[in-house]
Design an enzyme around this catalytic site. Structure first.
Site, PDB file in Angstrom:
ATOM      1  N   LEU A   1       0.816  -1.205   0.000  1.00 62.58           N
ATOM      2  CA  LEU A   1       0.000   0.000   0.000  1.00 62.58           C
ATOM      3  C   LEU A   1       0.854   1.262   0.000  1.00 62.58           C
ATOM      4  O   LEU A   1       0.527   2.252  -0.644  1.00 62.58           O
ATOM      5  CB  LEU A   1      -0.939  -0.016   1.209  1.00 62.58           C
ATOM      6  CG  LEU A   1      -2.134   0.933   1.114  1.00 62.58           C
ATOM      7  CD1 LEU A   1      -2.993   0.588  -0.086  1.00 62.58           C
ATOM      8  CD2 LEU A   1      -2.958   0.864   2.383  1.00 62.58           C
ATOM      9  N   CYS A   2       1.996   1.191   0.704  1.00 63.77           N
ATOM     10  CA  CYS A   2       2.822   2.399   0.772  1.00 63.77           C
ATOM     11  C   CYS A   2       3.378   2.751  -0.603  1.00 63.77           C
ATOM     12  O   CYS A   2       3.497   3.920  -0.965  1.00 63.77           O
ATOM     13  CB  CYS A   2       3.953   2.212   1.787  1.00 63.77           C
ATOM     14  SG  CYS A   2       4.930   0.746   1.507  1.00 63.77           S
ATOM     15  N   THR A   3       3.698   1.722  -1.401  1.00 67.64           N
ATOM     16  CA  THR A   3       4.187   1.974  -2.757  1.00 67.64           C
ATOM     17  C   THR A   3       3.080   2.599  -3.596  1.00 67.64           C
ATOM     18  O   THR A   3       3.287   3.583  -4.308  1.00 67.64           O
ATOM     19  CB  THR A   3       4.624   0.653  -3.419  1.00 67.64           C
ATOM     20  OG1 THR A   3       5.580   0.035  -2.596  1.00 67.64           O
ATOM     21  CG2 THR A   3       5.187   0.893  -4.795  1.00 67.64           C
TER      22      THR A   3
END
Ligand SMILES: [Zn+2]
EC number: 6.2.1.64
Length: 546
Positions: free
Chosen positions: A210-212
């Protein structure tokens, strides 16, 4: 019909194999005209799936002389199927794949009786499946594969002495394709490796962190996922859930993803890619389907007539660069979730902090289980207890509170057996919880030489002596089960860049360690309550003080 049909010249090539002996016959093979007769009159084959592989399989089997074929498929025909699912025409769009395919074969190859079943495989029970001599599947779903695999295993019968009654085995021939890659396998349930034995061969579902997706997108897929996961819910443009089949929805996602791609200078986004990501579409290649279906149909023929040893047991095919294929023997797993009677053991090292939700996540994410939506029950003090079940709303509400409780709080103990029901298997499977003790091992690395102290050698004095020795360069602490192992650099010198907070040691492990070393006071593991510190006391002893 039999006489005339059997003497038809078109079966001449089959007769050469079935009415003469040859170097590759199996011990069960007797050359005879009755082999062809069995194939045409008695042998019942079930084809699961009437899609890309299924159309090929039906055609191959019917043209090889099989007359009694059932086909089961829950899907209807879509425009995008027509390029390779050659039993369907434009006028068939919207109709049942199984029904149209059966009708086509029955008209095209007179004498063949294909019986369609327009439903899910889960709609039938063992009384349906045990009618077939051989089942061949061309599925695109791992869950469905595992379900039919579990069904065939549950139908096995055993003699009083525990040996398998071989007449209860229904061979499963499984074909699968993905783009230019395919595989075919022969499964003799209870005897050879089953689908679940080799579960780790299935690649994990692609998911992007998700952070990417949110912060550092690099691929057009990241932009699409961002719109799908975050932007759709936020803006909710059509006041409904995202539907990958709705062109308006796809267009909206495409435009938003394009905006995002432009912001990050990402190229390569297309409408097709958006469709692919939203629906997890893997491009289908009809030539791959043809090859794999041909291999599967050949295996059906070999097993039905015993004219040749069947594939043992896994064939891999690849036509990306030229044509490449090989086969190997996948091994039966002694603790297979589906085909062994041994409950699968789950090792747990922190039952006081691991919640039921953590356990469920593990059952879904680990390559060994890959469950979808497990319902868990157990027995505590002789009483059945439902730990969690999401399928029934009232039970879900009653058991939801358990999700945040730890295994200890739920009164689960070492050796506890859990009954797990899941879409991947028609039967309940049993898993056993094993609470592992937290052992401590300490390694000293002196120069290039690593010394590994076992738990006896790692007596408090030895540890302290070791820590005081100057040449000690690196020290590893390792707790069992290993959660993380950190090299601690340059111990004992002036460079003190070791951070105890980086050690991931469970509470239980810390208690263990403290029990062992506390008397000496020099070496203490514990949760550091603030303070910068570097883990050493004034005397150069290592300290994990509270
Ligand atoms: Zn198995």
């Amino acid at each position: 019909m039999a006489e005339i049909e059997l003497n038809n010249k078109k079966w001449g090539h089959l007769k050469k194999i079935l009415e003469r002996s040859g170097p590759f016959d199996t011990v069960n093979f007797t050359p005879s005209p009755s082999n062809l007769e069995f194939l045409m009159t008695s042998c019942k084959i079930l084809v699961i799936g009437a899609g890309g592989l299924g159309c090929e399989l039906l055609k191959d089997l019917a043209m090889m002389g099989f007359k009694n074929i059932d086909v089961i498929d829950m899907d209807t025909i879509e425009l995008s199927n027509l390029n390779r699912q050659f039993l369907f025409r434009r006028k068939d769009i919207g109709a049942s794949k199984a029904q149209v395919a059966a009708e086509f074969i029955n008209n095209r190859i007179p004498g063949t009786k294909v019986t369609p079943h327009f439903c899910k495989i889960q709609d039938y029970d063992d009384s349906f499946y045990q009618d077939f001599h051989i089942i061949v599947s061309g599925l695109d779903s791992i869950v469905a594969r595992r379900w039919i695999n579990g069904m065939l295993i549950s139908m096995l019968r055993y003699e009083d002495d525990g040996s398998l009654d071989q007449t209860s085995i229904i061979p499963l021939i499984d074909g699968g394709t993905e783009g230019f890659k395919g595989n075919a396998r022969v499964i003799l349930p209870g005897m050879t490796a089953c689908i679940d034995c080799t579960l780790d061969l299935f690649p994990p579902q692609i998911s992007y962190p998700l952070c990417t997706i949110a912060n550092t997108p690099r691929l057009p897929e990241h932009c699409i996922e961002y719109v799908k996961i975050i932007q759709w819910d936020k803006e909710n443009p059509f006041k409904c859930a995202l539907d990958g089949d709705d062109p308006e929805h796809v267009t909206w996602v495409y435009e938003k993803a394009q905006d995002r791609a432009n912001c990050f200078n990402i190229t390569g986004l297309s409408y097709r890619l958006v469709q692919g990501v939203l629906k997890h579409i893997i491009p289908a290649v009809s030539s791959t389907n043809s090859v794999i279906a041909a291999v599967c149909a050949t295996e059906v023929f070999k097993i039905a007539t015993s004219c040749y040893e069947p594939l043992n047991n896994y064939l891999v095919f690849n036509d990306i660069d030229g044509i490449y294929t090989y086969k190997y023997e996948a091994e039966k797993k002694s603790d297979c979730l589906a085909c062994s009677s041994i409950p699968k053991v789950i090792s747990i090292n922190n039952p006081s902090s691991m919640t039921l939700q953590d356990l469920i996540d593990y059952l879904c994410d680990s390559s060994e289980f890959q469950l979808k939506n497990p319902a868990l029950t157990t027995s505590i003090d002789g009483k059945n207890k439902t730990l969690y079940m999401s399928a029934v709303k009232s039970i879900e509400e009653q058991t939801r509170g358990n999700l945040t409780q730890s295994l200890h709080e739920l009164n689960l103990v070492d050796g506890q057996q859990l009954m797990v029901a899941d879409a991947t298997n028609p039967n309940t499977i049993v898993v056993k919880l094993k609470f592992t003790a937290n052992e401590v091992e300490i390694f000293f690395v002196t120069g290039a030489q690593a010394k590994h102290l076992n738990s006896e050698e790692a007596s408090p004095q030895n540890v302290i002596d070791g820590l005081q020795k100057q040449p000690t360069q690196t020290i590893f602490f390792k707790t069992y089960p290993v959660r993380r192992m950190k090299p601690l650099n340059s111990f004992g010198g002036y460079k003190r860049n070791f951070k105890p907070s980086e050690l991931d040691i469970s509470d239980d492990a810390i208690n263990e360690i403290e029990k062992r070393f506390d008397d000496y006071g020099h070496l203490r593991f514990g949760k550091r309550g603030g303070g910068e510190g570097d883990g050493f006391d004034d005397y150069g002893h290592m300290r994990f003080g509270r």
